[in-house]
Design a protein around this motif. Structure first.
Motif, PDB file in Angstrom:
ATOM      1  N   GLU A 155      -2.257  13.769  51.961  1.00 22.47           N
ATOM      2  CA  GLU A 155      -1.398  14.908  51.618  1.00 22.47           C
ATOM      3  C   GLU A 155      -1.637  16.078  52.566  1.00 22.47           C
ATOM      4  OE1 GLU A 155      -0.442  17.757  47.734  1.00 22.47           O
ATOM      5  OE2 GLU A 155      -1.919  16.126  47.618  1.00 22.47           O
ATOM      6  N   ASN A 158      -0.060  15.337  55.925  1.00 18.40           N
ATOM      7  CA  ASN A 158       1.396  15.559  55.893  1.00 18.40           C
ATOM      8  C   ASN A 158       1.735  17.048  55.916  1.00 18.40           C
ATOM      9  OD1 ASN A 158       1.926  12.794  55.790  1.00 18.40           O
ATOM     10  ND2 ASN A 158       1.740  12.742  53.543  1.00 18.40           N
ATOM     11  N   LYS A 159       0.973  17.832  55.149  1.00 21.41           N
ATOM     12  CA  LYS A 159       1.208  19.278  55.150  1.00 21.41           C
ATOM     13  C   LYS A 159       0.957  19.878  56.527  1.00 21.41           C
ATOM     14  CE  LYS A 159       0.258  20.221  50.264  1.00 21.41           C
ATOM     15  NZ  LYS A 159      -0.606  20.948  49.303  1.00 21.41           N
ATOM     16  N   TYR A 160      -0.070  19.368  57.200  1.00 12.05           N
ATOM     17  CA  TYR A 160      -0.375  19.877  58.538  1.00 12.05           C
ATOM     18  C   TYR A 160       0.762  19.575  59.506  1.00 12.05           C
ATOM     19  CZ  TYR A 160      -2.678  20.200  63.085  1.00 12.05           C
ATOM     20  OH  TYR A 160      -2.986  20.510  64.383  1.00 12.05           O
ATOM     21  N   ASN A 162       3.878  18.996  58.709  1.00 15.55           N
ATOM     22  CA  ASN A 162       5.033  19.811  58.302  1.00 15.55           C
ATOM     23  C   ASN A 162       4.878  21.255  58.769  1.00 15.55           C
ATOM     24  OD1 ASN A 162       6.286  17.642  57.027  1.00 15.55           O
ATOM     25  ND2 ASN A 162       5.213  18.028  55.077  1.00 15.55           N
ATOM     26  N   ALA A 163       3.640  21.768  58.685  1.00 12.46           N
ATOM     27  CA  ALA A 163       3.404  23.139  59.142  1.00 12.46           C
ATOM     28  C   ALA A 163       3.642  23.257  60.642  1.00 12.46           C
ATOM     29  CB  ALA A 163       1.979  23.562  58.789  1.00 12.46           C
TER      30      ALA A 163
END
Length: 215
Positions: A155, A158-160, A162-163
């Motif tokens: 997770e 994925n956030k990284y 997306n950022a």
């Protein structure tokens, strides 16, 4: 006649067969020991060297004087000779027994030492096996512990990503906004210059410099 010849021939063949099987056993002849030799051997065996010297001195003196007759001395009875042989055999066996006892004692010490080394290596092996099992359990526990973090790590990954994408989009939008702002500023400057040129013409200001330009 034929039966007699056959019988003689059979006996001769049997004698030829048994001739090679005959084994001659040697016979041992025992030579009796004279009295003086027996006494000398006995004194030497017992370590009585002073007594031996006295015996030989007196023995030869009596021989020279003619008091003793060697032919009348005779021999030591077989029982004494046999007893002496048995004593020698017993002494030899006692010596062998002492050697065996010493070897047995040494072997016992070596056995005790080997048992101690065996116990030491056995305890060391047991301790190593316990440490190995403990490490295996720790590895399993750590694998299970880190396995619980895999969803969180996925997770966060994925956030990284997306950022990063959002940052790139924001940077592009910023560059586009800056470009648009620069265009608007240029348009405003152009419009301001046009208004500045129109106002002096309407007011009829003679001091207006026709050669002035907008910056």
């Amino acid at each position: 006649d034929e039966d007699f010849q056959f019988t003689v021939k059979s006996v001769e063949e049997q004698n030829e067969d048994t001739k090679g099987e005959l084994i001659l056993k040697p016979t041992l002849s025992h030579r009796p020991e004279v009295v003086d030799d027996f006494l000398r051997n006995f004194l030497i065996k017992m370590g009585m060297m002073k007594t031996l010297d006295c015996f030989q001195t007196e023995w030869y003196e009596m021989l020279q004087r003619g008091i003793l007759n060697i032919d009348d001395m005779g021999f030591v009875p077989d029982v004494y000779t046999h007893n002496q042989l048995l004593d020698n055999r017993i002494a030899s066996l006692k010596k062998e027994l002492e050697n065996y006892k010493a070897a047995s004692h040494k072997a016992g010490e070596i056995l005790i030492k080997l048992r101690k080394e065996r116990d030491f290596h056995r305890m060391h092996h047991k301790r190593v096996a316990q440490e190995k099992n403990k490490l295996i359990n720790d590895i399993k526990r750590l694998k299970k512990h880190y396995a619980s973090y895999e969803p969180t790590l996925s997770e966060l990954t994925n956030k990284y990503h997306n950022a990063l994408k959002q940052k790139m989009l924001t940077s592009l939008e910023k560059d586009r906004a800056v470009g648009q702002l620069s265009g608007l500023q240029a348009t405003l400057r152009t419009m301001n210059c046009g208004q500045d040129n129109i106002i002096p013409l309407i007011s009829g200001n003679n001091n207006y410099n026709n050669n002035s330009t907008c910056i």
